[in-house]
Scaffold this motif. Structure first.
Motif, PDB file in Angstrom:
ATOM      1  N   ALA A  86       0.834  -1.213   0.000  1.00  0.00           N
ATOM      2  CA  ALA A  86       0.000   0.000   0.000  1.00  0.00           C
ATOM      3  C   ALA A  86       0.867   1.260   0.000  1.00  0.00           C
ATOM      4  O   ALA A  86       0.390   2.348  -0.350  1.00  0.00           O
ATOM      5  CB  ALA A  86      -0.935  -0.018   1.208  1.00  0.00           C
ATOM      6  N   LYS A  87       2.129   1.109   0.374  1.00  0.00           N
ATOM      7  CA  LYS A  87       3.033   2.268   0.354  1.00  0.00           C
ATOM      8  C   LYS A  87       3.279   2.749  -1.069  1.00  0.00           C
ATOM      9  O   LYS A  87       3.660   3.877  -1.318  1.00  0.00           O
ATOM     10  CB  LYS A  87       4.390   1.863   0.949  1.00  0.00           C
ATOM     11  N   PHE A  88       3.093   1.814  -2.036  1.00  0.00           N
ATOM     12  CA  PHE A  88       3.450   2.135  -3.415  1.00  0.00           C
ATOM     13  C   PHE A  88       2.238   2.452  -4.295  1.00  0.00           C
ATOM     14  O   PHE A  88       2.376   2.892  -5.420  1.00  0.00           O
ATOM     15  CB  PHE A  88       4.234   0.973  -4.034  1.00  0.00           C
ATOM     16  N   GLY A  89       1.039   2.177  -3.801  1.00  0.00           N
ATOM     17  CA  GLY A  89      -0.168   2.445  -4.574  1.00  0.00           C
ATOM     18  C   GLY A  89      -1.336   1.693  -3.977  1.00  0.00           C
ATOM     19  O   GLY A  89      -1.167   0.898  -3.050  1.00  0.00           O
ATOM     20  N   PRO A  90      -2.559   1.935  -4.514  1.00  0.00           N
ATOM     21  CA  PRO A  90      -3.735   1.279  -3.944  1.00  0.00           C
ATOM     22  C   PRO A  90      -3.694  -0.236  -4.158  1.00  0.00           C
ATOM     23  O   PRO A  90      -3.259  -0.702  -5.207  1.00  0.00           O
ATOM     24  CB  PRO A  90      -4.911   1.892  -4.719  1.00  0.00           C
ATOM     25  N   VAL A  91      -4.141  -0.972  -3.156  1.00  0.00           N
ATOM     26  CA  VAL A  91      -4.165  -2.433  -3.242  1.00  0.00           C
ATOM     27  C   VAL A  91      -5.474  -2.982  -2.674  1.00  0.00           C
ATOM     28  O   VAL A  91      -6.188  -2.267  -1.964  1.00  0.00           O
ATOM     29  CB  VAL A  91      -2.990  -3.078  -2.450  1.00  0.00           C
TER      30      VAL A  91
END
Ligand code: CAO
Length: 458
Positions: free
Chosen positions: A225-230
């Motif tokens: 989630a740190k890198f984008g929506p999941v």
């Protein structure tokens, strides 16, 4: 001559009133010289008192929790013949004391909050080693708290006595992965034993190669989630079950995959000529029936492919029946129902069976009997696409055929290139059972049968 000596706590430097954390022997035990007798633990170090001589333990003079200093009696030992005389007890003649370096001296002026400050001398077991280092094996408490650090033998430092560390080393156990149940989470021998029992009993899951003793580092959890929506989507029951078995088979069976292309120009012409007629009876006359039949012709020609290894690995159990598994892609995951007695069925009957069974699998109606008793498997991705791939053997079978999508290719016939419909085949086999030459012969033979379907009826 044997004599009874009293073993006492030797010179342990400035330490006083140190708790006994483990008593490693009991009356009646035979010990060799240097065998650890008890573990002591100060707030700086864990150390073991070794036996000054070989002999048999007579009487224990202390127990876990007792506080000891230099000269405290540990036990009485009936030394083996001459051992006591030749090897005086550690208490009677202590080895010459090495002078303690200045940093080893306890400095009551240093408040606990200053621990860890670079400008404050930090006592460690190395520096604060007992003055008779030869007499004790010591593990620094400082290093044990440095989670993840690795000692010279590759074992993570952990809070454990030297004998427990030695025990763990003998078993190849990484103490960094063992949870301690002793005081202050100290790792006891029983913790190492329980860890090994647990590891052996544990089903092998998704962590990196943990099964089969590969001792690979586990995959670290990542916060995606740190890198984008999941979104988190649970795995289906079938995926979880088949995943564990596929993983086991992939790791436990030495796979070789041999590739070839079969010229199915004539086969496809025949199939198409029959497909319309079959459709009227509600039967989908696909290539899979031909693949089943051709595989059985090849299995009869090469019976080792129709076998399983015996549990002791010493012999082959060769089957005289021909049940073939077919991988079916269902909404819940992969299922491999078994088509029975393929050798006794005609192409239309096989096509009918295949249609019925794949429909049932896709509807989630899988009975245990549907997936048992297979001799060989086929995984056909030809209806979807792709060329060659690496199918995973469905143990206890010893081989599996992967089928890709047929394509028209220019094929040299000795005089000219001709357009031929070529079917990519990938044969994975267990190299413990089948050698490379046999594998190449099987796939060439199979390609030959598919190229000339008259051989199906021979
Ligand atoms: N080359 C070219 N076309 C092919 C083909 C091939 N090798 N195999 C099938 N086709 C065609 C069929 O003729 C059919 O064409 P039409 O729709 O024009 O009639 C179309 O592709 C679809 O075929 P199908 O998939 O419905 O039927 P099938 O008998 O070939 O396969 C089954 C049945 C159950 C094997 C298949 O549906 C399936 O589930 N395949 C996936 C298996 C799988 O997931 N394997 C992976 C295992 S490892 O993860």
């Amino acid at each position: 001559m044997s004599e009874v000596i009293e073993v006492k706590i030797p010179d342990i430097g400035d330490f006083k009133n140190i708790p006994v954390i483990e008593v490693l022997v009991k009356p009646g035990d035979s010990v060799s010289k240097e065998d650890p007798l008890v573990s002591l633990e100060s707030d700086k170090a864990t150390m073991e008192v070794p036996s000054p001589a070989a002999g048999v333990v007579k009487e224990l003079k202390l127990k876990v929790g007792d506080k000891v200093s230099e000269g405290t009696a540990v036990l009485t030992l009936a030394t083996s013949d001459g051992a006591g005389a030749a090897q005086p007890a550690a208490d009677s003649k202590p080895a010459p004391a090495a002078p303690a370096p200045p940093s080893a001296r306890k400095d009551p002026a240093v408040p606990p909050s200053d621990k860890g400050r670079a400008d404050v001398p930090q006592p460690s077991a190395d520096r604060e080693a007992p003055r008779n280092p030869a007499a004790l094996s010591t593990v620094s408490r400082e290093s044990s708290s440095a989670a993840g650090s690795v000692d010279e033998e590759g074992f993570a430092h952990a809070h454990a006595s030297p004998s427990v560390r030695r025990f763990a080393r003998e078993l190849g156990v990484d103490l960094g992965r063992v949870k301690g149940s002793g005081p202050s989470d100290r790792i006891l021998k029983e913790d190492v034993q329980n860890h090994v029992k647990h590891e052996l009993a544990r089903p092998r899951g998704a962590e990196g190669g943990g099964g089969l003793g590969f001792n690979l580092p586990p995959l670290q959890p990542v916060d995606f989630a740190k890198f984008g929506p999941v979104a988190t989507k649970p795995l289906s029951r079938i995926k979880k079950l088949s995943g564990a078995f596929l993983h086991r088979n992939w790791l436990a069976i030495p796979h070789i995959t041999q590739h070839d292309d079969a010229d199915i120009t004539e086969l496809e012409a025949f199939r198409k000529s029959q497909a319309e007629e079959a459709k009227k009876s509600g039967i989908k006359f696909t290539m899979l029936g031909f693949l089943l039949k051709a595989s059985v012709v090849a299995l009869k020609q090469f019976p080792d492919f129709n076998s399983s290894l015996s549990p002791d690995g010493d012999s082959l159990i060769v089957k005289s029946y021909y049940h073939v598994g077919v991988a079916v892609d269902t909404p819940n995951g992969l299922v491999v129902p078994v088509i029975r007695d393929v050798d006794k069925k005609g192409l239309l009957e096989l096509a009918k069976d295949l249609g019925e069974v794949s429909e049932r699998m896709r509807a989630g109606k899988v009975a245990p009997a549907d997936v048992q008793g297979g001799c060989f498997s086929i995984s056909s991705l030809g209806g979807i696409g792709g060329t060659h791939f690496t199918p995973i053997i469905n143990a206890p079978e010893v081989a599996i055929l992967g089928v890709g999508k047929s394509v028209m290719k220019p094929v040299w016939n000795g005089n000219e290139f001709q357009p031929r419909l070529m079917l990519p085949l990938s044969l994975s086999y267990d190299h413990r059972v089948i050698d490379g030459a046999q594998g190449a012969r099987f796939i060439s033979f199979l390609a030959g049968v598919l190229s000339d379907i008259r051989r199906l009826v021979l």
